[in-house]
Design a protein around this motif. Structure first.
Motif, mmCIF file in Angstrom:
data_model
loop_
_atom_site.group_PDB
_atom_site.id
_atom_site.type_symbol
_atom_site.label_atom_id
_atom_site.label_comp_id
_atom_site.label_asym_id
_atom_site.label_seq_id
_atom_site.Cartn_x
_atom_site.Cartn_y
_atom_site.Cartn_z
ATOM 1 N N VAL A 169 0.824 -1.205 0.000
ATOM 2 C CA VAL A 169 0.000 0.000 0.000
ATOM 3 C C VAL A 169 0.861 1.259 0.000
ATOM 4 N N LEU A 170 1.912 1.257 0.803
ATOM 5 C CA LEU A 170 2.768 2.444 0.872
ATOM 6 C C LEU A 170 3.488 2.696 -0.440
ATOM 7 N N ALA A 171 3.735 1.652 -1.209
ATOM 8 C CA ALA A 171 4.351 1.835 -2.524
ATOM 9 C C ALA A 171 3.472 2.699 -3.418
ATOM 10 N N GLN A 172 2.164 2.604 -3.211
ATOM 11 C CA GLN A 172 1.244 3.470 -3.953
ATOM 12 C C GLN A 172 1.238 4.890 -3.384
ATOM 13 N N PHE A 173 1.152 4.994 -2.066
ATOM 14 C CA PHE A 173 1.129 6.323 -1.446
ATOM 15 C C PHE A 173 2.435 7.082 -1.687
ATOM 16 N N ASN A 174 3.524 6.364 -1.939
ATOM 17 C CA ASN A 174 4.795 7.027 -2.213
ATOM 18 C C ASN A 174 4.761 7.848 -3.496
ATOM 19 N N ARG A 175 3.736 7.630 -4.309
ATOM 20 C CA ARG A 175 3.566 8.429 -5.518
ATOM 21 C C ARG A 175 2.994 9.808 -5.213
ATOM 22 N N CYS A 176 2.499 10.000 -4.011
ATOM 23 C CA CYS A 176 1.890 11.281 -3.620
ATOM 24 C C CYS A 176 2.957 12.223 -3.065
ATOM 25 N N PRO A 177 2.737 13.534 -3.189
ATOM 26 C CA PRO A 177 3.728 14.487 -2.680
ATOM 27 C C PRO A 177 3.895 14.449 -1.168
ATOM 28 N N ALA A 178 2.805 14.254 -0.446
ATOM 29 C CA ALA A 178 2.839 14.177 1.019
ATOM 30 C C ALA A 178 1.577 13.479 1.490
ATOM 31 N N VAL A 179 1.709 12.619 2.491
ATOM 32 C CA VAL A 179 0.566 11.895 3.043
ATOM 33 C C VAL A 179 0.596 12.010 4.554
ATOM 34 N N HIS A 180 -0.553 12.338 5.131
ATOM 35 C CA HIS A 180 -0.695 12.375 6.587
ATOM 36 C C HIS A 180 -1.546 11.171 6.992
ATOM 37 N N HIS A 181 -0.923 10.259 7.741
ATOM 38 C CA HIS A 181 -1.572 9.002 8.111
ATOM 39 C C HIS A 181 -2.206 9.089 9.496
ATOM 40 N N VAL A 182 -3.497 8.814 9.550
ATOM 41 C CA VAL A 182 -4.216 8.643 10.811
ATOM 42 C C VAL A 182 -4.175 7.163 11.177
ATOM 43 N N TRP A 183 -4.165 6.852 12.477
ATOM 44 C CA TRP A 183 -4.158 5.460 12.916
ATOM 45 C C TRP A 183 -5.554 5.019 13.330
ATOM 46 N N GLY A 184 -5.978 3.858 12.801
ATOM 47 C CA GLY A 184 -7.256 3.277 13.167
ATOM 48 C C GLY A 184 -7.080 1.935 13.861
ATOM 49 N N ASN A 185 -8.172 1.246 14.110
ATOM 50 C CA ASN A 185 -8.105 -0.027 14.823
ATOM 51 C C ASN A 185 -7.322 -1.095 14.051
ATOM 52 N N HIS A 186 -7.410 -1.094 12.722
ATOM 53 C CA HIS A 186 -6.705 -2.126 11.958
ATOM 54 C C HIS A 186 -5.196 -1.925 11.969
ATOM 55 N N GLU A 187 -4.729 -0.701 12.147
ATOM 56 C CA GLU A 187 -3.291 -0.511 12.339
ATOM 57 C C GLU A 187 -2.820 -1.281 13.571
#
Length: 333
Positions: free
Chosen positions: A84-102
């Motif tokens: 999944v992060l390999a996809q998000f790495n295509r974005c300029p900046a990502v702010h990740h919130v933590w949920g229960n599945h994390e």
């Protein structure tokens, strides 16, 4: 948006990707289909969509549950996250919130040392090092501020069983839920449904920190958007998805004129309501994981001096959200 002119800036929004390399399944209640592999395709389409915009979003808000808890069962937590992060790495900046599945997949310490910990950017401001909750704030443009909150600060998942916060959480949950399986709600309807193991809440330390951040934002006449996994306004979500101590956080938000919007995930149906007391917009995002292959579930938010305009895709609706004092009470177009 054409009538509003060019925005000051824009950002992408997405929630509950819950990717896993497994066959389709059903939700916890066995009532809704989940598309585990296809959620990655939805994410890819979302990133392609953001990348194709004339003015690309300044950043992406990923509102939690980035990979599914089933990955833990198959010893695939890290590989799923890497995919999944390999996809998000295509974005300029990502702010990740933590949920229960994390927390189903990783310990809190592991998350703190992972790319899902987005507090390390020098432009972000976080609590002092002795605080053990994941929260920070940042300003993408003058007079605008975003705050990421930790709604599993008080929780049974992600906390060591010997810790004070775990014991505090266990005591609170058992006071409201007498079931042997604490993932089953204590009642069939109403607000007490929220007292389940897959939810959590905010410590007093985090609430105090947030109060200080918002007080400064009031003084600076900033407009603040809160990003969190759990919703806190009952009419913006199914009650079973609310944070345990949502009344405390809601009261805090209502006490600060700087807050204009609260964005959450967790409830895969999504939801929206404008707090009648303050005009704060509470937007709950539709979950990618329960989005059929022929649809989508992501959006772009265009920020103006007097409003935010949400351009939704697929299951996500378009919305126009006027800031407090100027809105008409509906908040959608």
């Amino acid at each position: 948006m054409e009538d509003c002119g060019p925005p000051l800036f824009s950002f992408g929004i997405i929630a509950d990707v819950q990717y896993a390399d497994i066959d389709n399944g059903l939700n916890f209640k066995q009532t809704r289909k989940r598309y585990y592999r296809n959620s990655l395709k939805h994410l890819q389409n979302a990133i392609d969509g953001w990348d194709a915009e004339k003015v690309k979003p300044s950043f992406i808000l990923q509102l939690g549950d980035i990979v599914d808890g089933f990955n833990k069962k198959y010893n695939a937590s890290q590989s799923a996250l890497d995919t999944v992060l390999a996809q998000f790495n295509r974005c300029p900046a990502v702010h990740h919130v933590w949920g229960n599945h994390e927390f189903y997949n990783f310990t809190r310490d592991a998350l703190l040392s992972s790319p899902l910990n987005t507090t390390c950017d020098s432009h972000q401001q976080q609590p002092s090092a002795n605080q053990d909750f994941y929260a920070y704030h940042f300003s993408p443009a003058p007079r605008f501020r975003f705050v990421v909150l930790d709604s599993y600060d008080i929780s049974l998942i992600g906390r060591d069983e010997q810790s004070e916060k775990y014991q505090q959480s266990l005591k609170l949950l058992k006071e409201h839920n007498a079931n042997e399986d604490l993932n089953h709600p204590p009642v069939f309807s109403g607000l007490e449904q929220r007292f389940v193991k897959f939810n959590g809440g905010f410590s007093q330390d985090q609430l105090q920190w947030l109060d200080e951040v918002l007080t400064k934002a009031d003084e600076m006449q900033e407009k603040v958007t809160i990003a969190c996994h759990l919703p806190v306004l009952p009419l913006s979500t199914d009650p079973i998805c609310l944070a345990w101590n949502y009344p405390e956080l809601l009261s805090l938000l209502q006490a600060h004129r700087s807050v204009v919007c609260y964005m959450a995930g967790h409830d895969h149906d999504g939801g929206y309501h404008q707090d009648p007391a303050t005009g704060i917009h509470h937007l709950t995002l539709e979950g990618v994981i329960e989005t059929p292959p022929d649809s989508q579930a992501y959006g772009t938010v265009y920020v103006y001096e007097d409003r935010m305009v949400v351009k939704g895709n697929g299951r996500m609706r378009d919305r126009e959200m006027m800031y407090a004092g100027k809105q008409d009470g509906e908040g959608s177009v």
